[in-house]
Design a protein around this motif. Structure first.
Motif, PDB file in Angstrom:
ATOM      1  N   LYS A 291       0.816  -1.084   0.046  1.00  0.00           N
ATOM      2  CA  LYS A 291       0.041   0.049   0.148  1.00  0.00           C
ATOM      3  C   LYS A 291       0.894   1.240  -0.024  1.00  0.00           C
ATOM      4  CE  LYS A 291      -3.594  -2.254   2.471  1.00  0.00           C
ATOM      5  NZ  LYS A 291      -4.638  -2.364   3.638  1.00  0.00           N
ATOM      6  N   GLN A 292       1.720   1.447   0.870  1.00  0.00           N
ATOM      7  CA  GLN A 292       2.765   2.403   0.903  1.00  0.00           C
ATOM      8  C   GLN A 292       3.572   2.723  -0.350  1.00  0.00           C
ATOM      9  OE1 GLN A 292       5.578   1.433   4.117  1.00  0.00           O
ATOM     10  NE2 GLN A 292       4.018   1.302   5.632  1.00  0.00           N
TER      11      GLN A 292
ATOM     12  N   GLU B 278       1.420   4.079  -3.014  1.00  0.00           N
ATOM     13  CA  GLU B 278       1.035   5.406  -2.862  1.00  0.00           C
ATOM     14  C   GLU B 278       2.409   6.199  -3.592  1.00  0.00           C
ATOM     15  OE1 GLU B 278      -1.544   7.259  -2.051  1.00  0.00           O
ATOM     16  OE2 GLU B 278      -2.638   5.214  -1.989  1.00  0.00           O
TER      17      GLU B 278
ATOM     18  N   LYS C  85       1.960   6.293  -7.259  1.00  0.00           N
ATOM     19  CA  LYS C  85       0.990   7.146  -7.898  1.00  0.00           C
ATOM     20  C   LYS C  85       1.642   8.491  -7.914  1.00  0.00           C
ATOM     21  CE  LYS C  85      -3.097   4.556  -6.702  1.00  0.00           C
ATOM     22  NZ  LYS C  85      -4.314   4.530  -5.621  1.00  0.00           N
TER      23      LYS C  85
END
Length: 277
Positions: A68-69, A72, A75
């Motif tokens: 998840k990190q 991010e 992105k």
């Protein structure tokens, strides 16, 4: 708005540091972040090639949270390289969760070719390579391990496993018990390193070789088992059924070729059988 970053899958040497590619070195130097299975282990490779890119850990125990990190960061336009301790990431190593989520999110995943212990061992083993079955590590529990080997009794393709030094003797003994003492086996250890060794023999002979010197059990192993030899003129009811179905939709030559590939049979024999049908 920032352009979305890319995730690079970068294979690293399985022993000899000179086996890394120019492209891999370029990517590792240019990305914003390197996700490594063990940052302390990978730091040695980075120091050897004077790469100063920041390392962050990604392993079996933190992959869900770390993915998840990293997504991010991707992105936000950062490029990330994924590496494992050795060889190609995801091949019996962490990374599946991250790659899967990147694909689902629309983040570009760029895989680089490079070292892989299974392919390296297989290419030098002298076993059939037209078809092979990679199984990674066998299950830890005894019953599950035996069941996994039982499933190979009728397997005609070469089977490839990874095995640790502390379990290799027990595993080869189990192969001898389940698949037979005479089943051909190749043990490859310490690939690309100073003491690289290939030992070829029956399962029984491999057990004897491992037992005759404890040094023979040291190092990381790739264990390869020859496939079961089949009589390529004996056609099973399942193969005959497939041939019959395909003949209704395809030319006989094509139907015979597909059936031959599916059941490891001789296509010329199937073609003759098709003419008789």
């Amino acid at each position: 708005m920032n352009e979305i970053g890319k995730l690079f899958i970068v294979p690293t040497p399985i022993g000899n540091l000179a086996d890394i590619t120019h492209r891999a070195l370029s990517v590792l130097s240019e990305v914003n972040l390197i996700a490594a299975e063990d940052t302390r282990h990978s730091q040695k490779l980075m120091q050897h090639y004077a790469i100063s890119t920041r390392l962050i850990s990604l392993h079996d125990h933190n992959e869900s949270q770390r993915a998840k990190q990293l997504i991010e960061k991707l992105k936000l336009g950062e490029n990330v390289a994924l590496i494992s301790d050795a060889g190609t990431p995801l091949i019996s190593d962490p990374g599946y969760g991250l790659v899967n989520q990147c694909r689902e999110t629309g983040i570009e995943v760029v895989p680089l070719p490079g070292p892989c212990a299974a392919i390296t061992a297989l290419s030098g083993a002298g076993l059939a390579t037209d078809r092979f079955r990679f199984e990674g590590f066998l299950p830890v529990k005894a019953v599950a391990r035996e069941q996994a080997l039982e499933s190979l009794k009728a397997e005609s393709a070469t089977s490839v496993f990874y095995e640790s030094p502390r379990r290799v003797l027990a595993t080869v003994k189990l192969i001898s018990k389940v698949l037979g003492e005479n089943r051909p086996v190749v043990l490859a250890k310490e690939l690309t390193k100073t003491f690289e060794t290939f030992y070829t023999g029956s399962a029984e002979a491999c057990v004897a070789w491992l037992e005759e010197d404890t040094n023979h059990q040291r190092g990381e192993f790739v264990l390869m088992i020859a496939g079961e030899k089949r009589d390529q003129t004996q056609v099973s009811p399942e193969a005959l059924k497939l041939l019959t179905l395909l003949m209704k939709e395809l030319p006989l030559k094509k139907a015979a070729a597909i059936t031959a590939e599916q059941f490891s049979l001789k296509k010329n024999h199937l073609y003759q059988l098709g003419l008789e049908l």
